[in-house]
Design a protein around this motif. Structure first.
Motif, PDB file in Angstrom:
ATOM      1  N   UNK A 142       0.822  -1.213   0.000  1.00  0.00           N
ATOM      2  CA  UNK A 142       0.000   0.000   0.000  1.00  0.00           C
ATOM      3  C   UNK A 142       0.854   1.260   0.000  1.00  0.00           C
ATOM      4  N   UNK A 143       2.160   1.098  -0.207  1.00  0.00           N
ATOM      5  CA  UNK A 143       3.071   2.242  -0.190  1.00  0.00           C
ATOM      6  C   UNK A 143       3.781   2.334  -1.530  1.00  0.00           C
ATOM      7  N   UNK A 144       3.660   3.467  -2.234  1.00  0.00           N
ATOM      8  CA  UNK A 144       4.360   3.624  -3.517  1.00  0.00           C
ATOM      9  C   UNK A 144       5.855   3.346  -3.373  1.00  0.00           C
ATOM     10  N   UNK A 145       6.450   2.821  -4.409  1.00  0.00           N
ATOM     11  CA  UNK A 145       7.866   2.460  -4.478  1.00  0.00           C
ATOM     12  C   UNK A 145       8.136   1.189  -3.671  1.00  0.00           C
ATOM     13  N   UNK A 146       7.758   1.183  -2.385  1.00  0.00           N
ATOM     14  CA  UNK A 146       8.011   0.030  -1.530  1.00  0.00           C
ATOM     15  C   UNK A 146       7.266  -1.203  -2.012  1.00  0.00           C
ATOM     16  N   UNK A 147       6.102  -1.027  -2.631  1.00  0.00           N
ATOM     17  CA  UNK A 147       5.340  -2.208  -3.036  1.00  0.00           C
ATOM     18  C   UNK A 147       6.082  -3.013  -4.099  1.00  0.00           C
ATOM     19  N   UNK A 148       7.008  -2.370  -4.798  1.00  0.00           N
ATOM     20  CA  UNK A 148       7.840  -3.108  -5.743  1.00  0.00           C
ATOM     21  C   UNK A 148       9.110  -3.617  -5.071  1.00  0.00           C
ATOM     22  N   UNK A 149       9.794  -2.727  -4.343  1.00  0.00           N
ATOM     23  CA  UNK A 149      11.104  -3.051  -3.793  1.00  0.00           C
ATOM     24  C   UNK A 149      11.051  -4.119  -2.711  1.00  0.00           C
ATOM     25  N   UNK A 150       9.963  -4.196  -1.952  1.00  0.00           N
ATOM     26  CA  UNK A 150       9.908  -5.109  -0.808  1.00  0.00           C
ATOM     27  C   UNK A 150       9.981  -6.570  -1.232  1.00  0.00           C
ATOM     28  N   UNK A 151       9.651  -6.857  -2.487  1.00  0.00           N
ATOM     29  CA  UNK A 151       9.693  -8.243  -2.959  1.00  0.00           C
ATOM     30  C   UNK A 151      11.121  -8.765  -3.052  1.00  0.00           C
ATOM     31  N   UNK A 152      12.091  -7.875  -3.255  1.00  0.00           N
ATOM     32  CA  UNK A 152      13.475  -8.309  -3.424  1.00  0.00           C
ATOM     33  C   UNK A 152      14.055  -8.853  -2.110  1.00  0.00           C
ATOM     34  N   UNK A 153      13.970  -8.105  -0.978  1.00  0.00           N
ATOM     35  CA  UNK A 153      14.456  -8.713   0.273  1.00  0.00           C
ATOM     36  C   UNK A 153      13.672  -9.946   0.687  1.00  0.00           C
ATOM     37  N   UNK A 154      12.407 -10.032   0.267  1.00  0.00           N
ATOM     38  CA  UNK A 154      11.644 -11.247   0.548  1.00  0.00           C
ATOM     39  C   UNK A 154      12.274 -12.439  -0.150  1.00  0.00           C
ATOM     40  N   UNK A 155      12.731 -12.226  -1.381  1.00  0.00           N
ATOM     41  CA  UNK A 155      13.409 -13.291  -2.110  1.00  0.00           C
ATOM     42  C   UNK A 155      14.773 -13.606  -1.538  1.00  0.00           C
ATOM     43  N   UNK A 156      15.515 -12.554  -1.157  1.00  0.00           N
ATOM     44  CA  UNK A 156      16.835 -12.755  -0.554  1.00  0.00           C
ATOM     45  C   UNK A 156      16.710 -13.578   0.716  1.00  0.00           C
ATOM     46  N   UNK A 157      15.678 -13.271   1.523  1.00  0.00           N
ATOM     47  CA  UNK A 157      15.464 -13.971   2.792  1.00  0.00           C
ATOM     48  C   UNK A 157      14.786 -15.319   2.616  1.00  0.00           C
ATOM     49  N   UNK A 158      14.394 -15.628   1.376  1.00  0.00           N
ATOM     50  CA  UNK A 158      13.697 -16.874   1.063  1.00  0.00           C
ATOM     51  C   UNK A 158      12.453 -17.061   1.940  1.00  0.00           C
ATOM     52  N   UNK A 159      11.657 -16.001   2.045  1.00  0.00           N
ATOM     53  CA  UNK A 159      10.365 -16.135   2.718  1.00  0.00           C
ATOM     54  C   UNK A 159       9.589 -17.256   2.022  1.00  0.00           C
ATOM     55  N   UNK A 160       8.929 -18.133   2.774  1.00  0.00           N
ATOM     56  CA  UNK A 160       8.165 -19.223   2.142  1.00  0.00           C
ATOM     57  C   UNK A 160       7.233 -18.691   1.055  1.00  0.00           C
ATOM     58  N   UNK A 161       7.210 -19.371  -0.067  1.00  0.00           N
ATOM     59  CA  UNK A 161       6.433 -18.901  -1.209  1.00  0.00           C
ATOM     60  C   UNK A 161       4.959 -18.733  -0.870  1.00  0.00           C
ATOM     61  N   UNK A 162       4.399 -19.671  -0.118  1.00  0.00           N
ATOM     62  CA  UNK A 162       2.975 -19.587   0.206  1.00  0.00           C
ATOM     63  C   UNK A 162       2.690 -18.360   1.062  1.00  0.00           C
ATOM     64  N   UNK A 163       3.603 -18.074   1.989  1.00  0.00           N
ATOM     65  CA  UNK A 163       3.424 -16.927   2.879  1.00  0.00           C
ATOM     66  C   UNK A 163       3.566 -15.618   2.108  1.00  0.00           C
ATOM     67  N   UNK A 164       4.579 -15.564   1.247  1.00  0.00           N
ATOM     68  CA  UNK A 164       4.787 -14.363   0.439  1.00  0.00           C
ATOM     69  C   UNK A 164       3.598 -14.121  -0.478  1.00  0.00           C
ATOM     70  N   UNK A 165       3.113 -15.182  -1.118  1.00  0.00           N
ATOM     71  CA  UNK A 165       1.974 -15.039  -2.019  1.00  0.00           C
ATOM     72  C   UNK A 165       0.710 -14.609  -1.292  1.00  0.00           C
ATOM     73  N   UNK A 166       0.480 -15.182  -0.116  1.00  0.00           N
ATOM     74  CA  UNK A 166      -0.718 -14.842   0.655  1.00  0.00           C
ATOM     75  C   UNK A 166      -0.686 -13.392   1.125  1.00  0.00           C
ATOM     76  N   UNK A 167       0.441 -12.959   1.679  1.00  0.00           N
ATOM     77  CA  UNK A 167       0.567 -11.580   2.164  1.00  0.00           C
ATOM     78  C   UNK A 167       0.514 -10.582   1.018  1.00  0.00           C
TER      79      UNK A 167
END
Length: 235
Positions: A142-167
């Motif tokens: 819900x935040x401009x710019x961050x809504x794109x960038x936040x996906x990269x650290x999620x991938x770096x941290x290997x957040x579970x795919x199901x959790x990332x997709x749900x959130x």
């Protein structure tokens, strides 16, 4: 063009001209509406997926147009909401994949190579994300710019795919619904909400610039202090 497309394009062009941003907004409107005309609500989803990958494309314009087109009967409101959310999730997963491909080790090497950066910065970021990642992914949508960038650290941290997709899906659904409904309910006056979205975006950009400036100030001051101490020790 169909009658619906002509009505939507005319409405968006009128809003663009009244806001003094005709060429940019009209071009985006023509492209997005044409995409929706060719492949229906899937076109709105494709446009939002691209917006995730290229943040300069404003979702605050694309989403209301999807709602406006739905209000004209080209497709249903439910289809607009579903496909724009699907587009958000697809775009987010592409960036997640980039983050996962880079990985923490590679980012540490890049950080060590960059001026004023340290490998420890990556470690601290990954540790922070492990602790607060769920909130960052959900509210970041819900935040401009961050809504794109936040996906990269999620991938770096290997957040579970199901959790990332749900959130990602939940956060995107909230954001997308606000703007799609605005276009659906406001009709040709959809651009009213864009003015408030612009103010929010400017605030976010100002905060980001201020944080970057503070980071640079602290790092430069530390570097100067270390150099002085080194020179004093040599003497």
């Amino acid at each position: 063009m169909t009658d619906t497309t002509l009505l939507v394009t005319s409405a968006v062009r009128g809003a663009a001209e009244s806001s003094g941003d005709g060429s940019w907004l009209s071009s985006l409107a023509d492209w997005t509406v044409s995409l929706m005309e060719v492949i229906g609500p899937v076109g709105a989803g494709a446009a939002i997926a691209l917006e995730n990958l290229f943040p300069p494309l404003p979702s605050e314009v694309v989403l209301p147009m999807a709602g406006l087109t739905a209000s004209r009967g080209a497709f249903t409101l439910a289809e607009a909401l579903i496909w724009t959310t699907v587009g958000s999730v697809v775009g987010a997963f592409v960036l997640y994949g980039i983050g996962a491909w880079l990985g923490a080790a590679r980012l540490r090497r890049i950080a060590e190579w960059m001026p004023l950066m340290k490998g420890d910065d990556v470690d601290r970021t990954v540790a922070w994300f492990h602790k607060h990642g769920w909130a960052a992914v959900f509210f970041g949508r819900m935040i401009p710019i961050f809504r794109s960038l936040i996906s990269i650290p999620a991938g770096v941290s290997r957040m579970p795919l199901w959790k990332f997709g749900l959130l990602t899906g939940a956060g995107s659904a909230v954001w997308n619904t606000i703007f799609v409904m605005a276009g659906f309910l406001l009709g040709e006056n959809w651009h009213v909400i864009e003015q408030y979205a612009d103010v929010f975006q400017y605030i976010v950009i100002a905060v980001v610039v201020a944080l970057i400036a503070w980071f640079l100030f602290v790092r430069i001051r530390a570097a100067v202090r270390a150099r002085r101490e080194s020179q004093t020790g040599q003497v």
